[in-house]
Design a protein around this motif. Structure first.
Motif, PDB file in Angstrom:
ATOM      1  N   ALA A   1     112.934  -8.659  13.228  1.00  0.00           N
ATOM      2  CA  ALA A   1     112.073  -9.643  13.894  1.00  0.00           C
ATOM      3  C   ALA A   1     111.117 -10.322  12.919  1.00  0.00           C
ATOM      4  O   ALA A   1     110.942 -11.544  12.971  1.00  0.00           O
ATOM      5  CB  ALA A   1     111.290  -8.982  15.024  1.00  0.00           C
ATOM      6  N   ASP A   2     110.499  -9.571  12.028  1.00  0.00           N
ATOM      7  CA  ASP A   2     109.551 -10.166  11.088  1.00  0.00           C
ATOM      8  C   ASP A   2     110.247 -11.148  10.149  1.00  0.00           C
ATOM      9  O   ASP A   2     109.743 -12.242   9.907  1.00  0.00           O
ATOM     10  CB  ASP A   2     108.837  -9.095  10.268  1.00  0.00           C
ATOM     11  N   LEU A   3     111.396 -10.771   9.629  1.00  0.00           N
ATOM     12  CA  LEU A   3     112.113 -11.655   8.711  1.00  0.00           C
ATOM     13  C   LEU A   3     112.620 -12.892   9.446  1.00  0.00           C
ATOM     14  O   LEU A   3     112.507 -14.009   8.951  1.00  0.00           O
ATOM     15  CB  LEU A   3     113.264 -10.912   8.028  1.00  0.00           C
ATOM     16  N   ALA A   4     113.156 -12.709  10.636  1.00  0.00           N
ATOM     17  CA  ALA A   4     113.624 -13.854  11.420  1.00  0.00           C
ATOM     18  C   ALA A   4     112.453 -14.796  11.714  1.00  0.00           C
ATOM     19  O   ALA A   4     112.589 -16.019  11.609  1.00  0.00           O
ATOM     20  CB  ALA A   4     114.273 -13.379  12.710  1.00  0.00           C
ATOM     21  N   SER A   5     111.314 -14.247  12.056  1.00  0.00           N
ATOM     22  CA  SER A   5     110.124 -15.056  12.328  1.00  0.00           C
ATOM     23  C   SER A   5     109.655 -15.807  11.099  1.00  0.00           C
ATOM     24  O   SER A   5     109.124 -16.909  11.206  1.00  0.00           O
ATOM     25  CB  SER A   5     108.990 -14.180  12.857  1.00  0.00           C
ATOM     26  N   SER A   6     109.869 -15.227   9.927  1.00  0.00           N
ATOM     27  CA  SER A   6     109.436 -15.903   8.705  1.00  0.00           C
ATOM     28  C   SER A   6     110.184 -17.215   8.499  1.00  0.00           C
ATOM     29  O   SER A   6     109.636 -18.165   7.950  1.00  0.00           O
ATOM     30  CB  SER A   6     109.585 -14.987   7.484  1.00  0.00           C
TER      31      SER A   6
END
Length: 68
Positions: free
Chosen positions: A42-47
């Motif tokens: 989720a964090d990487l996708a959000s980045s």
């Protein structure tokens, strides 16, 4: 590179989806299934969203411990 191992989603797929108009993690989840299983990506996708939008408004954090 694979961003979401659970659903075999690559960074290129996320970039293409964001370029096509995805503006939230929910959009990515609906289109690609990213961050819909364990949530570790989720964090990487959000980045990718943050980079495209120039702001941190779409950050959505799900830690692996919370998803388990």
């Amino acid at each position: 590179m694979y961003v979401c191992i659970c659903n075999a989603v690559t960074d290129r797929q996320i970039q293409d989806t964001v370029a096509a108009g995805a503006s939230s993690l929910n959009d990515l989840q609906d289109s690609l299934g990213v961050a819909s299983c364990c949530g570790c990506c989720a964090d990487l996708a959000s980045s990718f969203l943050n980079a495209a939008n120039g702001a941190g408004q779409n950050a959505h954090h799900i830690s692996c411990a919370e998803a388990a």
